[in-house]
Design an enzyme around this catalytic site. Structure first.
Site, mmCIF file in Angstrom:
data_model
loop_
_atom_site.group_PDB
_atom_site.id
_atom_site.type_symbol
_atom_site.label_atom_id
_atom_site.label_comp_id
_atom_site.label_asym_id
_atom_site.label_seq_id
_atom_site.Cartn_x
_atom_site.Cartn_y
_atom_site.Cartn_z
ATOM 1 N N GLU A 1 1.696 -9.911 -1.893
ATOM 2 C CA GLU A 1 3.039 -9.938 -1.315
ATOM 3 C C GLU A 1 3.454 -11.002 -0.522
ATOM 4 O O GLU A 1 4.421 -11.558 -0.362
ATOM 5 C CB GLU A 1 2.882 -8.566 -0.478
ATOM 6 N N GLU B 1 1.136 0.392 6.761
ATOM 7 C CA GLU B 1 2.278 0.776 6.058
ATOM 8 C C GLU B 1 2.070 1.303 4.826
ATOM 9 O O GLU B 1 2.425 2.303 3.960
ATOM 10 C CB GLU B 1 3.682 -0.115 6.432
ATOM 11 N N HIS B 2 1.482 0.146 4.388
ATOM 12 C CA HIS B 2 0.882 0.239 2.731
ATOM 13 C C HIS B 2 -0.024 1.495 2.635
ATOM 14 O O HIS B 2 -0.150 2.164 1.876
ATOM 15 C CB HIS B 2 0.203 -1.083 2.273
#
Lengths: 443, 486
Positions: free
Chosen positions: B185, B108-109
């Site tokens: 994160e 996704e990143h």
């Protein structure tokens, strides 16, 4: 309601977004029978009413030894009022799916209400009770105080809270802005029911009340609803004055030891008052440096290029009596010094060189285009209108905003960048950052 | 001060299973996470059929599928000249190969790193230039990307999104720094947050066989080894029009949206090997009460978290998920819920006591209870009090008054949702990627209205069985070693 709603003083049509689109939003300034001014947006698409309002007088009204008073009062407003105890009051809310919220800031206490159209009279009645006759029953006070103390205790090892708290204390020593809205483990136990009543008595008044209402209501009905909730409040508030202040400690770095894998950094410096003629230039320049998009300089340099952090950003924060730039990030302990060096380099580079013409053009384009996204729900519109009233920007601000952005030149941007970022930063770091120490021996 | 628009993100941040690409508020304060609480309301309908909604019908929602298998949902809302455009891929962390935890989220990143046609950063620059907002998110069952833009720019973002459906190009120059970003994160969400660490351990104990037991963000030791090839392989396997749903809410008409979709997404070929049934290893019937304790030196407020293995909307029998929804609300949502009244108000043994249920899962889902004791109460004492509240509910059921109050609240949420195009898009997207249909969402209020007191008691009796649960205690680590760790 025996008197007629006062006539609508003016109606302003604000076209949101690009000219030529069909959508328009009309903001009407109305005055209720009891004389309370409010901004109204009629919205018939959804059968609900959203109210947003603010009273001048937030946590600045707390005594220094009783920080957290306004916050505790706000948390107790829906814990019993008038002849309803906490349980009965909540039942009345829940039986009609009425949402009430209160939030204390430093200068203001903000409130919101959302209700289905069919329950709006009940909703505004319950709001009136909360504002005019909160009970502050002993059991409710102790219960909510217990919750707040538990949260404060938890925060004593939370790096985000530690870094932020120390930043404000250092930037505004001895000033109400240096205290946390939620108070401390020492001050919250001292607050009495009499303190809570005193806060409500001094702050909840009609003279500095800002009200915004969005929903399927006409001006007359809106005026009646506003009086239902606010009409019986005292005419005038009784506030403690707050001295003007500027952040101190710029150039200092403070490391707070706490055993976490990731160090949390808060940085900030001089800001700009909302009414300053350079505000819009500053807003644009700050967006370029560290505003909330995936293309800010800080985001690119700290995250995209180097992978030093998940998030990094900064923003302008303004109060009635002070203004700051405030930012933050969180990075692994062995690279905190690197991340901080990159941030400081980017801040200095912005102060020295300002943005490029291309960056300025891109930021203007973003800030103009994205405004419509802050106005696409009733709730967001109501919040925005209250803020525009607080900032005293005028009922046509939404219309004028685009031209104000366009008027900022590259020379303005460079001048304001120097003014904003040339004064140095106060930095607080909570964690175990490798090779990073406080700039003073007192730590 | 002016706050940044995070409305779309705000609700989701309460859901520990969702991981966002970029969450700029998180470094400022974690107070929003003070209450561990999953989205209570899973679905909402456009057509609430209460007396008031009957006269104020919600928007006409269009649902259609392109020739290449891409499903589309269009939710018109013409109040503001903006649209929310979302693409939801039917792939999430639970679809990762064992040993590659965190890969769905890592990809996704990496989806922001450019294609042959649009180099890295171009898409984001264009979104910023037109004043749009964008982000992306990953859960166990889906991965989503969205832009909120002026409505006349809808085609632009559809073109970019269609391009990166198959055109992604990755080099180690961008992959390796981004791997550091997801590790930070993980630190920010989990490493720095003892309650999130506990939640990970409970999930791992609850799911004995199903991949829901792994964190969406991943286990660190596996995240550290994720490579460019892992990401590209996952991408080629799962990203295709016939494995996605596009949801567009806002200032657009269905016919126009369809025409734009044909010109953009319509050109992407179907992928033969994907889009079929999503088969994961399923849970055996749970038989053992599980309990665990996490000691962390930073804990200043002990907490108890419990999760029960329960049906989701997709796996439940008719009405079961809705009964669980009502049960969670009566048991632990708000000041007048059973848990809060008994533990915080009457017995004064807790500062917080809540319950939640997540209906949006392709496979067996979770029902949670969360509490923090007042000083002077131990966690075992708190747990005993929680058990007593649950036992009483199982024994005596719920009152008609509780049932009505809860239904009113839940059904009103469906009306409130109509005020927010992004919420509407989110609800439809989440439902359609976890086994629900547009009709299921649309009729959700009717199904809530039909829930009976007997169904609620039966749901409690059947599913709130401790043998189906894992309970975690979070306590302060006072051992001397804890102080030395660095």
């Amino acid at each position: 309601m025996t008197r007629l709603v006062a006539s609508i003083l003016c109606g302003v049509v604000a076209l949101i977004g690009c000219a030529g689109t069909a959508s328009a939003m009309t903001i009407e300034k109305i005055v209720s029978p009891s004389g309370i001014e409010a901004w109204l947006v009629r919205e018939k698409a959804v059968p609900l009413v959203t109210l947003n309002y603010a009273f001048h007088g937030g946590a600045t009204q707390d005594g220094a030894d009783k920080a957290g008073t306004a916050n505790l009062a706000a948390d107790l407003l829906d814990e019993g009022a008038g002849n309803l105890d906490s349980k009965a009051y909540h039942e009345r809310l829940e039986n009609h799916a009425i949402e009430l919220g209160f939030q204390v800031g430093r200068d203001y206490i903000h409130g919101s209400l959302r209700t289905l159209n069919e329950h709006r009279d009940e909703a505004f009645d319950l709001l009136r009770l909360a504002l005019s006759s909160p009970r502050f029953d002993a059991d409710a006070v102790e219960r909510v105080r217990g919750q707040q103390l538990a949260a404060l205790q938890r925060d004593t090892t939370n790096p985000n809270d530690l870094a932020s708290r120390r930043w404000w204390q250092t930037a505004f020593p001895g000033h109400p802005y240096g205290r946390e809205t939620k108070g401390t483990l020492e001050t919250v136990p001292r607050i009495t029911a009499a303190d809570l009543r005193d806060y409500v008595r001094r702050v909840f008044a009609r003279n500095e009340l800002k009200v915004s209402i969005v929903g399927d209501v006409d001006a007359k009905t809106a005026g009646a609803l506003i009086d239902r909730a606010f009409g019986g409040l005292p005419a005038k508030n009784d506030l403690k004055a707050v001295a003007n202040a500027t952040p101190s400690g710029l150039g200092r770095r403070i490391v707070i030891n706490v055993d976490v894998p990731q160090a949390v950094v808060t940085f900030g410096g001089l800001g700009i008052a909302r009414h300053d003629p350079d505000f819009m230039a500053a807003y644009i320049v700050n967006h370029i440096l560290g505003g909330g998009s995936f293309s800010s300089r800080l985001y690119r340099e700290v995250r995209e290029k180097r992978g030093l952090a998940y998030g990094v950003s900064d923003s302008l924060v303004w109060f009635r009596s002070a203004a700051v730039v405030l930012g933050g990030t969180a990075t692994r302990a062995d690279r905190t010094a690197d991340a901080l060096a990159v941030i400081e380099h980017e801040i200095k580079r912005m102060a020295d060189e300002g943005p490029t013409p291309e960056e300025l053009a891109a930021a203007k384009s973003f800030l103009k285009g994205s405004y419509a996204l802050t106005l696409d729900t009733s709730g967001k519109i109501a919040v925005q209108l209250t803020q525009i009233q607080i900032d005293n920007l005028g009922i046509d601000y939404i219309q004028r905003r685009g031209a104000m952005i366009d008027a900022v030149t590259i020379e303005d941007a460079k001048r304001v960048a120097r003014r904003l970022y040339g004064g140095g930063m106060l930095v607080t770091v909570a964690g175990r950052p490798k090779g990073l120490t406080s700039s003073e021996t007192t730590e | 001060m002016l706050t940044v628009d995070l409305a779309l993100l705000r609700g989701w941040r309460r859901n520990p299973n969702l991981v966002l690409r970029h969450d700029r508020n998180i470094s400022r304060s974690n107070t929003v996470l003070a209450k561990i609480n999953v989205m209570i309301i899973a679905l909402a309908s456009a057509l609430a059929s209460s007396s008031l909604a009957a006269e104020q019908a919600g928007p006409e929602i269009a649902d259609f599928t392109l020739a290449n298998g891409l499903e589309m949902v269009v939710i018109p809302d013409h109040r503001a000249p903006v649209v929310t455009h979302m693409i939801w891929y039917k792939v999430g962390a639970a679809d990762e190969t064992p040993g590659k935890s965190g890969l769905a989220h890592f990809l996704e990143h990496l989806m922001f790193k450019g294609t042959a046609k649009n180099p890295a950063g171009k898409f984001s620059q264009v979104v910023a230039h037109i004043g749009g907002q964008e982000n992306a998110f990953t859960s166990q069952d889906y991965t989503g990307y969205y832009q909120r833009v002026p409505s006349e720019q809808l085609k632009t973002v559809m073109e970019f999104e269609a391009d990166r459906m198959t055109g992604l190009q990755l080099t180690d120059d961008v992959v390796l720094p981004e791997r550091n970003v997801i590790l930070e994160e993980q630190n920010q969400r989990v490493g720095n947050n003892p309650r999130a660490r506990l939640a990970e351990q409970i999930d791992a104990a609850l799911y004995l066989n199903h991949p829901y037991g792994k964190p969406v963000i991943g286990w660190r030791h596996e995240m550290e080894e994720l490579s460019r090839n892992d990401a590209i392989g996952f991408y080629r396997r799962f990203y295709a029009p016939n494995n996605a749903v596009v949801v567009i809410a806002g200032d657009v008409d269905p016919a126009q949206a369809r025409a734009l979709a044909e010109e953009t997404y319509g050109k992407v070929p179907r992928h033969g090997a994907t889009g079929g049934p999503r088969v994961r290893a399923q849970e055996p019937p749970p038989v053992a009460v599980r309990s665990l304790t996490l000691a962390d030196a930073r804990v200043e407020m002990p907490t108890l978290q419990r999760e029960y293995l329960v049906p989701s909307f997709a796996t439940g029998k008719r009405g079961e998920s809705e009964a669980l929804e009502v049960l969670a609300h009566i048991l632990g949502n708000g000041s007048n819920s059973r848990l809060y009244r008994a533990l915080a108000v009457e017995k004064q043994v807790a500062v917080v006591a809540e319950a939640w249920y997540d209906s949006n899962a392709l496979d067996m889902s979770k029902f949670g209870i969360y509490g923090s004791p007042r000083p002077g109460t131990t966690l075992p004492q708190l747990e005993a009090e929680i058990d007593a509240v649950v036992a009483q509910l199982i024994d005596k059921g719920v009152t008609e008054e509780e049932l009505e109050r809860t239904k009113t609240r839940l059904i009103a949420d469906a009306v409130y949702a109509q005020d927010n195009q992004a919420s509407m898009a989110r609800w439809y997207g989440a439902a359609l990627t976890t086994g629900g249909s547009v009709n299921d969402v649309r009729h959700w209020p009717d199904r809530i209205r039909a829930v009976t007191a007997d169904q609620v008691r039966d749901a409690a009796r059947q599913w709130l069985d401790k043998r189906r649960s894992a309970t975690g205690y979070l306590i302060k680590d006072v051992s001397p070693q804890a102080e030395k760790r660095s």
